[in-house]
Design a protein around this motif. Structure first.
Motif, mmCIF file in Angstrom:
data_model
loop_
_atom_site.group_PDB
_atom_site.id
_atom_site.type_symbol
_atom_site.label_atom_id
_atom_site.label_comp_id
_atom_site.label_asym_id
_atom_site.label_seq_id
_atom_site.Cartn_x
_atom_site.Cartn_y
_atom_site.Cartn_z
ATOM 1 N N ASN A 108 -17.953 -15.260 -3.815
ATOM 2 C CA ASN A 108 -16.361 -14.809 -3.580
ATOM 3 C C ASN A 108 -15.871 -14.381 -2.827
ATOM 4 O OD1 ASN A 108 -15.060 -13.375 -6.026
ATOM 5 N ND2 ASN A 108 -17.006 -12.544 -5.892
ATOM 6 N N ALA A 109 -14.838 -14.066 -3.875
ATOM 7 C CA ALA A 109 -13.071 -14.545 -2.640
ATOM 8 C C ALA A 109 -13.254 -13.079 -1.377
ATOM 9 C CB ALA A 109 -11.866 -14.730 -3.014
ATOM 10 N N ASP A 110 -13.370 -13.070 -0.434
ATOM 11 C CA ASP A 110 -13.096 -11.762 0.193
ATOM 12 C C ASP A 110 -11.886 -10.536 -0.994
ATOM 13 O OD1 ASP A 110 -15.117 -12.204 1.536
ATOM 14 O OD2 ASP A 110 -13.077 -12.391 3.805
ATOM 15 N N ILE A 111 -10.386 -11.535 -0.656
ATOM 16 C CA ILE A 111 -9.867 -10.530 -2.125
ATOM 17 C C ILE A 111 -10.331 -10.094 -2.876
ATOM 18 C CG2 ILE A 111 -9.348 -11.977 -2.783
ATOM 19 C CD1 ILE A 111 -6.294 -10.495 -2.838
ATOM 20 N N VAL A 112 -11.633 -10.258 -4.154
ATOM 21 C CA VAL A 112 -11.782 -10.138 -5.001
ATOM 22 C C VAL A 112 -13.106 -8.882 -4.711
ATOM 23 C CG1 VAL A 112 -13.305 -10.022 -7.182
ATOM 24 C CG2 VAL A 112 -11.926 -11.916 -6.386
ATOM 25 N N THR A 113 -14.078 -9.079 -3.579
ATOM 26 C CA THR A 113 -15.471 -8.022 -3.261
ATOM 27 C C THR A 113 -14.339 -7.074 -2.817
ATOM 28 O OG1 THR A 113 -16.425 -10.479 -2.269
ATOM 29 C CG2 THR A 113 -16.749 -8.041 -1.610
ATOM 30 N N GLY A 114 -13.048 -7.004 -2.194
ATOM 31 C CA GLY A 114 -12.090 -5.582 -1.544
ATOM 32 C C GLY A 114 -12.550 -4.944 -2.733
ATOM 33 N N VAL B 207 -18.148 -32.194 1.256
ATOM 34 C CA VAL B 207 -18.056 -31.599 -0.267
ATOM 35 C C VAL B 207 -18.027 -30.278 0.292
ATOM 36 C CG1 VAL B 207 -19.853 -31.244 -1.727
ATOM 37 C CG2 VAL B 207 -19.252 -33.559 -2.003
ATOM 38 N N SER B 208 -19.093 -30.119 1.749
ATOM 39 C CA SER B 208 -19.599 -29.552 1.909
ATOM 40 C C SER B 208 -18.232 -28.261 3.025
ATOM 41 C CB SER B 208 -20.392 -29.110 3.425
ATOM 42 O OG SER B 208 -21.681 -28.183 2.753
ATOM 43 N N GLY B 209 -17.350 -29.277 3.591
ATOM 44 C CA GLY B 209 -16.649 -28.906 4.075
ATOM 45 C C GLY B 209 -15.389 -29.083 3.323
ATOM 46 N N ILE B 210 -15.470 -29.798 2.185
ATOM 47 C CA ILE B 210 -14.202 -29.292 1.238
ATOM 48 C C ILE B 210 -14.302 -27.873 0.132
ATOM 49 C CG2 ILE B 210 -13.370 -30.203 -1.088
ATOM 50 C CD1 ILE B 210 -13.979 -33.257 -0.216
ATOM 51 N N SER B 256 -8.534 -10.516 -10.874
ATOM 52 C CA SER B 256 -9.274 -10.920 -10.583
ATOM 53 C C SER B 256 -10.507 -11.638 -10.707
ATOM 54 C CB SER B 256 -9.459 -9.149 -9.322
ATOM 55 O OG SER B 256 -8.460 -9.166 -8.818
ATOM 56 N N VAL B 257 -10.285 -11.278 -11.998
ATOM 57 C CA VAL B 257 -11.571 -12.280 -12.698
ATOM 58 C C VAL B 257 -11.108 -13.268 -12.985
ATOM 59 C CG1 VAL B 257 -12.517 -11.579 -15.401
ATOM 60 C CG2 VAL B 257 -12.106 -9.310 -14.074
ATOM 61 N N VAL B 258 -10.017 -13.817 -12.850
ATOM 62 C CA VAL B 258 -9.588 -15.238 -13.628
ATOM 63 C C VAL B 258 -9.890 -15.994 -12.460
ATOM 64 C CG1 VAL B 258 -7.682 -16.661 -13.717
ATOM 65 C CG2 VAL B 258 -7.809 -14.794 -15.277
ATOM 66 N N LEU B 259 -10.398 -15.439 -10.866
ATOM 67 C CA LEU B 259 -9.799 -16.238 -9.839
ATOM 68 C C LEU B 259 -11.183 -15.794 -9.058
ATOM 69 C CD1 LEU B 259 -8.752 -17.028 -7.634
ATOM 70 C CD2 LEU B 259 -9.285 -14.744 -5.760
ATOM 71 N N MET B 260 -12.182 -15.092 -9.669
ATOM 72 C CA MET B 260 -13.780 -14.814 -9.663
ATOM 73 C C MET B 260 -14.027 -16.020 -10.662
ATOM 74 S SD MET B 260 -15.808 -11.706 -9.568
ATOM 75 C CE MET B 260 -15.468 -11.220 -10.956
ATOM 76 N N ILE B 261 -13.777 -16.381 -11.450
ATOM 77 C CA ILE B 261 -14.773 -17.290 -12.707
ATOM 78 C C ILE B 261 -14.263 -18.457 -12.411
ATOM 79 C CG2 ILE B 261 -14.462 -18.207 -15.321
ATOM 80 C CD1 ILE B 261 -14.720 -15.444 -16.011
ATOM 81 N N LEU B 262 -12.927 -19.490 -11.951
ATOM 82 C CA LEU B 262 -12.541 -20.330 -10.628
ATOM 83 C C LEU B 262 -13.232 -20.247 -9.959
ATOM 84 C CD1 LEU B 262 -9.906 -21.406 -11.777
ATOM 85 C CD2 LEU B 262 -9.178 -20.658 -9.828
ATOM 86 N N ILE B 263 -13.637 -19.772 -9.732
ATOM 87 C CA ILE B 263 -14.582 -19.775 -7.638
ATOM 88 C C ILE B 263 -15.995 -20.361 -8.163
ATOM 89 C CG2 ILE B 263 -15.671 -18.757 -5.851
ATOM 90 C CD1 ILE B 263 -12.996 -17.218 -5.395
ATOM 91 N N ILE B 265 -17.275 -21.219 -10.747
ATOM 92 C CA ILE B 265 -17.132 -22.635 -12.199
ATOM 93 C C ILE B 265 -17.075 -23.782 -10.711
ATOM 94 C CG2 ILE B 265 -16.088 -24.486 -12.635
ATOM 95 C CD1 ILE B 265 -15.155 -22.303 -15.113
ATOM 96 N N THR B 266 -15.966 -24.113 -9.559
ATOM 97 C CA THR B 266 -16.216 -24.590 -8.495
ATOM 98 C C THR B 266 -17.009 -24.372 -8.008
ATOM 99 O OG1 THR B 266 -13.226 -23.953 -8.368
ATOM 100 C CG2 THR B 266 -14.468 -25.611 -6.808
ATOM 101 N N MET B 267 -17.576 -23.762 -7.202
ATOM 102 C CA MET B 267 -18.649 -23.989 -7.037
ATOM 103 C C MET B 267 -19.762 -24.287 -7.573
ATOM 104 S SD MET B 267 -18.186 -22.625 -3.982
ATOM 105 C CE MET B 267 -20.240 -22.161 -2.721
ATOM 106 N N GLY B 268 -19.993 -24.033 -8.480
ATOM 107 C CA GLY B 268 -21.752 -24.441 -9.239
ATOM 108 C C GLY B 268 -21.494 -25.763 -9.567
ATOM 109 N N PHE B 269 -20.318 -26.272 -9.762
ATOM 110 C CA PHE B 269 -19.399 -28.000 -9.372
ATOM 111 C C PHE B 269 -19.899 -28.886 -8.335
ATOM 112 C CE2 PHE B 269 -16.361 -31.663 -9.391
ATOM 113 C CZ PHE B 269 -17.397 -31.937 -10.832
ATOM 114 N N ILE B 270 -19.685 -28.507 -6.915
ATOM 115 C CA ILE B 270 -19.721 -28.553 -5.828
ATOM 116 C C ILE B 270 -20.742 -28.426 -5.332
ATOM 117 C CG2 ILE B 270 -19.289 -27.574 -3.025
ATOM 118 C CD1 ILE B 270 -16.101 -26.921 -4.037
#
Lengths: 266, 284
Positions: A108-114, B207-210, B256-263, B265-270
């Motif tokens: 998770n992004a730090d900002i969300v955890t925070g 991919v890790s680096g990205i 934050s929820v939108v951002l979390m879902i985005l992350i 999904i992206t992580m699952g994909f990566i």
């Protein structure tokens, strides 16, 4: 293999290093600057080093940072090591579920955890300050401990532990005498990682601390709005040199250990 | 052995309270207005297509993070490749030099770029000094990117470049040299060996680096605040602003929820593309 070093590749490496180190060099050089300006050199002086030790805000922030880092990594090591042990011996389904939860703060992004921790502390009515800061740091430190200890447990020979039990050791004795020495490198790595993460953190501390308790990062951030005082350059120069010395000592020592082990093997 | 499992109880409790519950709270708050009544307004406000202020901010965050990641890849891959070609003794030390800057507080390193980039900063002073030696026809223009998107991109590239170099480097040094030799023996040119053997084998590191550069670049609010000034706010700034200035926690939570879902999904994909043993181990 081609061992010849192309001049272009040397030039390229130099450029990349210049890019990475330019701001650090600027910071260190200007910590010795006589004037307050961060763009003009006015002569060498140790003035900011002296003012640093007289600056109670920064000194308090440094103490808080170190205290939070030490306590939170110590607590994280205890909870995390116990958790790694439990996870190692639990059923696969439970292990996978808990490992997924554990990786959440890392993904998770730090900002969300925070923010999520800020909401929790507000919800349970905990006043933001040292305690909330500490709990937040423990939370993001535990995963690093678990992930450092788990691999050591997989390498462990389970029979030695059972042999100790069969020979009449209590489980606690068997743990401290047989298992702990084997997994201790993982625990040390976990502690160092947790400590580093804690010192380096800004975002989570920013959301979970109160107005009267500052870590260095938070103090620096609030300074950036009013203009950073050169004392902070002095402080970060000192910290950078401390870390550099520590890293070199650790590297030289571990290098020597490797050589010794190789000699013994022969 | 039964008793060992009891060691899991404190952590399970801790994880439930400090990891699971806070995330559930964010979701709960995101459906509340400032008085605490349940509502969908926070999400409707974010996904308001007639006046997409916040969608534009999200889009800007993704765009700048994407540009930063591409630049990191272009700069980082050759560096990782050069590094991997050095002898094992030397490359360990040099790889260490890439991690070293990260031991200085990142706020300060970023702030230090302000002294370099300012209109009257060190870079422009240097350009002015060089211009003094040049004829009037070939003057170097001064660099004025402070408080623009490009300063944010520069800050991102600066802060996250090591996260791109190290995973690629770790994968490159693990490539079985006999595969490269086999390709050469079979008559492949150097460029062809790189395209057909080395690059495909290094993809897990790429991919890790990205993922390790893109993720923090999307969610940062410090770099954009320091180098981008006020007009280049990213999604991180906007969330921070809702919590620290405006006080609309519901709306902040919804973003934050939108951002979390985005992350997620992206992580699952990566993760599908990422081999398990790449650069993360070097950094963590």
């Amino acid at each position: 293999m081609n061992k010849r070093r192309h001049p272009l590749s040397v030039l390229y490496s130099v450029c990349i290093f210049l890019f990475l180190y330019a701001p650090i060099v600027v910071l260190i050089v200007f910590s010795f600057n006589e004037s307050k300006s961060r763009g003009r050199w006015a002569g060498f002086s140790l003035r900011w080093y002296q003012e640093l030790f007289e600056n109670s805000t920064l000194m308090d922030a440094l103490k808080t940072t170190l205290a939070v880092a030490l306590i939170s990594s110590a607590v994280a090591v205890i909870i995390g090591t116990a958790a790694a042990l439990g996870l190692h011996y639990s059923k696969k389904r439970i292990r996978n579920l808990l490992m997924n939860i554990t990786s959440l703060p890392m993904i998770n992004a730090d900002i969300v955890t925070g923010i999520s921790l800020l909401l929790l502390f507000t919800f349970i009515g905990l006043k933001l300050g040292f305690v909330s800061l500490l709990l937040a740091h423990i939370t993001f430190n535990i995963p690093y401990v678990i992930l450092s200890v788990m691999p050591k447990l997989t390498q462990l020979d389970n029979n030695t532990f059972e042999a100790a039990l069969d020979l009449g050791a209590t489980p606690l004795q068997a743990f401290f005498k047989v298992m702990l020495p084997e997994i201790s490198p993982g625990i040390v790595t976990g502690f160092i990682l947790a400590f580093t993460m804690s010192i380096d953190d800004f975002v989570i501390s920013f959301f979970t601390t109160g107005a009267d308790v500052n870590t260095l990062s938070v103090a620096i951030y609030s300074m950036t709005r009013r203009g950073i005082k050169p004392e902070i350059n002095a402080l970060s120069t000192l910290m950078f040199i401390t870390v550099l010395t520590l890293l070199i000592v650790v590297n030289v020592r571990s290098g020597r250990d490797v050589q010794k082990r190789e000699k013994e093997r022969r | 052995m039964k008793k060992i499992k009891l060691a899991l109880i404190p952590y399970s409790a801790y994880a439930l309270i400090f990891i699971v519950a806070p995330i559930l709270l964010i979701v709960l708050y995101s459906f509340q207005d400032t008085s605490g009544a349940l509502t969908l307004d926070n999400y409707l406000r974010f996904f308001d297509f007639s006046d997409p202020v916040y969608l534009k901010v999200l889009w800007r965050s993704i765009r700048l993070a994407f540009i930063s990641t591409v630049i990191c890849l272009i700069l980082g891959y050759p560096m990782a490749y050069i590094l991997s070609k050095l002898s094992p003794r030397v490359r360990g030390t040099i790889a260490f030099l890439f991690i070293l800057p990260m031991w200085m507080n990142f706020l300060l390193r970023t702030y230090s770029w302000m002294s370099l980039l300012e209109r009257t900063g060190l870079i422009n002073t240097f350009i002015g000094w060089i211009n003094g030696f040049l004829p009037a026809a070939v003057q170097i223009p001064s660099l004025n990117i402070m408080y623009t998107q490009w300063a944010v991109v520069l800050g991102n590239v600066y802060n996250f470049l090591p996260f791109m170099i190290l995973p690629i480097y770790t994968v490159l040094i693990k490539i079985d040299q006999s595969l490269i030799e086999a390709a050469q023996d079979l008559g492949a040119s150097r460029g062809r060996v790189f395209r057909k053997v080395i690059f495909p084998l290094s993809l897990p590191g790429v991919v890790s680096g990205i993922s390790m550069t893109f993720m923090p670049a999307v969610t940062t609010f410090v770099i954009s605040r320091l180098l981008g000034g006020g007009q280049n706010a990213l999604i991180g700034d906007t969330i921070e602003n809702q919590f620290k200035v405006v006080g609309d926690w519901g709306f902040g939570s919804a973003m934050s929820v939108v951002l979390m879902i985005l992350i997620l999904i992206t992580m699952g994909f990566i993760r599908r593309f990422e081999s398990d043993k790449t650069g993360r181990s070097v950094l963590m």
